[in-house]
Design a protein around this motif. Structure first.
Motif, PDB file in Angstrom:
ATOM      1  N   THR A  62      26.940  48.283  40.250  1.00 42.56           N
ATOM      2  CA  THR A  62      27.265  47.524  39.047  1.00 42.56           C
ATOM      3  C   THR A  62      28.754  47.224  38.969  1.00 42.56           C
ATOM      4  OG1 THR A  62      25.411  48.524  37.840  1.00 42.56           O
ATOM      5  CG2 THR A  62      27.168  47.522  36.525  1.00 42.56           C
ATOM      6  N   LEU A  63      29.577  48.217  39.275  1.00 43.69           N
ATOM      7  CA  LEU A  63      31.029  48.027  39.219  1.00 43.69           C
ATOM      8  C   LEU A  63      31.520  47.108  40.327  1.00 43.69           C
ATOM      9  CD1 LEU A  63      32.289  51.612  38.313  1.00 43.69           C
ATOM     10  CD2 LEU A  63      32.308  49.578  36.872  1.00 43.69           C
ATOM     11  N   VAL A  64      31.007  47.281  41.526  1.00 40.98           N
ATOM     12  CA  VAL A  64      31.422  46.417  42.632  1.00 40.98           C
ATOM     13  C   VAL A  64      31.063  44.959  42.329  1.00 40.98           C
ATOM     14  CG1 VAL A  64      30.978  45.827  45.053  1.00 40.98           C
ATOM     15  CG2 VAL A  64      31.369  48.201  44.414  1.00 40.98           C
ATOM     16  N   PHE A  68      35.294  42.127  39.576  1.00 39.77           N
ATOM     17  CA  PHE A  68      36.115  40.937  39.795  1.00 39.77           C
ATOM     18  C   PHE A  68      36.296  40.161  38.494  1.00 39.77           C
ATOM     19  CE2 PHE A  68      32.168  38.550  39.887  1.00 39.77           C
ATOM     20  CZ  PHE A  68      32.539  37.290  39.436  1.00 39.77           C
ATOM     21  N   SER A  69      35.244  40.156  37.656  1.00 40.35           N
ATOM     22  CA  SER A  69      35.328  39.418  36.401  1.00 40.35           C
ATOM     23  C   SER A  69      36.259  40.120  35.414  1.00 40.35           C
ATOM     24  CB  SER A  69      33.928  39.273  35.787  1.00 40.35           C
ATOM     25  OG  SER A  69      33.952  38.366  34.708  1.00 40.35           O
ATOM     26  N   GLY A 123      39.916  39.561  41.615  1.00 38.01           N
ATOM     27  CA  GLY A 123      39.548  38.965  40.333  1.00 38.01           C
ATOM     28  C   GLY A 123      40.728  38.337  39.620  1.00 38.01           C
ATOM     29  N   ILE A 124      41.910  38.937  39.785  1.00 35.10           N
ATOM     30  CA  ILE A 124      43.113  38.333  39.198  1.00 35.10           C
ATOM     31  C   ILE A 124      43.305  36.928  39.756  1.00 35.10           C
ATOM     32  CG2 ILE A 124      45.628  38.494  39.039  1.00 35.10           C
ATOM     33  CD1 ILE A 124      45.316  41.545  39.120  1.00 35.10           C
ATOM     34  N   GLY A 125      43.093  36.792  41.063  1.00 36.58           N
ATOM     35  CA  GLY A 125      43.179  35.479  41.678  1.00 36.58           C
ATOM     36  C   GLY A 125      42.125  34.530  41.159  1.00 36.58           C
ATOM     37  N   VAL A 126      40.900  35.033  40.972  1.00 36.63           N
ATOM     38  CA  VAL A 126      39.815  34.199  40.452  1.00 36.63           C
ATOM     39  C   VAL A 126      40.168  33.678  39.059  1.00 36.63           C
ATOM     40  CG1 VAL A 126      37.426  34.208  39.631  1.00 36.63           C
ATOM     41  CG2 VAL A 126      37.997  35.275  41.818  1.00 36.63           C
ATOM     42  N   GLY A 127      40.600  34.596  38.184  1.00 36.09           N
ATOM     43  CA  GLY A 127      40.946  34.191  36.823  1.00 36.09           C
ATOM     44  C   GLY A 127      42.110  33.220  36.792  1.00 36.09           C
TER      45      GLY A 127
END
Length: 462
Positions: A62-64, A68-69, A123-127
């Motif tokens: 669940t965490l993996v 990222f979000s 996830g920082i990059g995604v956001g």
């Protein structure tokens, strides 16, 4: 050297030349910038094919799948801090570095803590990409095809996910990490040739640099045409930024408050379409759908359907306004997800659909087609258009932060609700959310199709 030394300025030249901006040059700049979304899509899709290869507990999975979000939440604030401080290009380089760090960490270890860390940093990059790249693209693009160019972002995210879904189950953990690192490095080479945004240079009072870069982007044949667009950009920057005394005063303007409010509405509409939880748990969802074929191929089929965004690029600009596309897209997704929930109600109540189980894939496939028409590719480009220049940095940060938290919450709640009440309840809930939001969009979202950034701000200021 003058950026326009080869430009004609005489009446005779104007009479001979149809002085339109170069769409080819603009598209090349936008495509080069959008390539970073390949990494975005790779990070988002990575968990689906890779988690089955790792020895993880249910909680670890669940965490993996979702971290990222959560990591994406501060990404927009990284963007908002750097956009006006070091420029659009510098900000994009910082976003690229988060992907590099994430893939390197995954290369170094399969330790679950390292994986958690890598997923958060990625996830920082995604956001940051989801909120920052549309700003850059909207300022590089030509007004009458800005929506079309902005839609390319969603296309590249989809391609990034498609590649991971396609090769991930077969190449293994480390090869996927090498691939992820490789596409970031390729992007860095290509993006080096993209000029800095003229909007940024004008905000910093660097008119000569702004003129030089605008000419690189537009390739005008005459001085008059170049000056005309430059003056329009300068007027927009002056109106939105130069006439306010400070940051907090600019935040209280009508255009800023409306822009941020509409931006939040749009990013929530995108999240409520359910793409994040469906992509994260896609294989598990269809393993419970009692299919008569392997569930492992479904994520690839779903991602292929998202390539419909290519069609939306044409449809939105030639047949539909962006506002109408968002409405049709959202309602279409809502209907399909409700039907998908009904499918689970039927099979859970003993109805034998094994021989026609492909219907479940078709329903979700069509849902993705509707998503590719509007809520997927157009939400963030609309946010970038609507936010005034004076608050674009903090505005994208706020919208991105809320979007990331909503995405993390949806991924987590989807798992909890599905385990407790079944997938039917989860899909009925998402269908209700996106349907309600789509109807509200009629009254909340303005139509920006064919309008310049200045015209959009004038509309919001009324």
């Amino acid at each position: 050297m003058s950026p326009t030394k080869n430009l004609g300025s005489s009446a005779s030249v104007k009479g001979l030349v149809n002085d339109e901006p170069s769409y080819l040059t603009a598209y090349l700049a936008v495509i080069a910038t959008s390539l970073l979304h390949l990494s975005n899509g790779a990070v988002m899709a990575w968990a689906s094919p890779i988690m089955p290869q790792l020895n993880l507990t249910t909680g670890e999975k669940t965490l993996v799948g979702s971290l990222f979000s959560l990591g994406a939440a501060p990404g927009p604030f990284v963007v908002s801090f750097f956009l006006d401080l070091i420029g659009r290009k510098g900000t994009v380089y910082i976003l690229s570095s988060t992907f590099v760090i994430s893939w390197v960490l995954l290369l170094l270890s399969q330790n679950v803590i390292v994986i958690y860390t890598a997923r958060i940093i990625g996830g920082i990059g995604v956001g940051g990409c989801c909120s920052g790249l549309p700003v850059v693209i909207s300022e590089l693009a030509i007004n009458d095809v800005r929506g079309r160019m902005g839609s390319l972002s969603f296309f590249f995210i989809t391609i990034g996910s498609l590649i991971v879904f396609g090769i991930g189950p077969y190449v293994g953990y480390y090869i996927m990490s090498v691939y992820g690192l490789g596409i970031v490095l390729i992007f860095l080479v290509v993006f080096f040739f993209v000029p800095e945004s003229p909007y940024y240079y004008l905000k910093k009072g660097r008119r000569i640099d702004a003129k030089k870069n605008l000419q690189r982007l537009r390739q005008y044949a005459t001085e008059e045409a170049l000056e005309e667009e430059l003056n329009e950009i300068e007027k927009a920057v002056t109106q939105e930024d130069g006439n306010v005394a400070g940051f907090w005063e600019s935040m209280t303007t009508k255009a800023a408050k409306k822009g941020i409010g509409i931006g939040i509405f749009l990013v929530l509409m995108q999240q409520f379409a359910g793409g994040n939880p469906i992509n994260t748990y896609c294989q598990d969802i269809f393993e419970h759908a009692k299919l008569n074929f392997p569930a492992t191929i479904v994520p690839l089929i779903m991602t292929l359907s998202s390539l419909f965004s290519l069609v939306s690029v044409v449809v939105v600009n030639r047949c539909l306004t962006m506002k109408l596309a968002m409405l049709i897209s959202g309602l279409g997704v809502g209907i399909c997800l409700a039907l998908f929930g009904l499918y689970f109600v039927l099979i859970n109540n003993g109805v034998n659909l094994y021989d026609v189980s492909f219907i479940s894939v078709v329903i979700l496939f069509v849902s993705n087609l509707f998503g590719g028409l509007g809520v997927g590719p157009l939400a963030w480009p609309l946010v970038a258009e609507i936010l005034p220049t004076s608050v674009k940095g903090i505005g994208t940060g706020i919208c991105g932060f809320i979007s990331s938290l909503a995405g993390f919450a949806l991924i987590a709640l989807f798992s909890i609700v599905s385990d407790t009440f079944g997938y039917s309840v989860s899909f009925f809930g998402i269908a209700a959310l996106i349907s309600i939001w789509s109807i509200l969009s009629i009254f909340i979202v303005p139509d920006t199709s064919g309008k310049s950034l200045q015209e959009i701000q004038e509309l919001l200021s009324k």
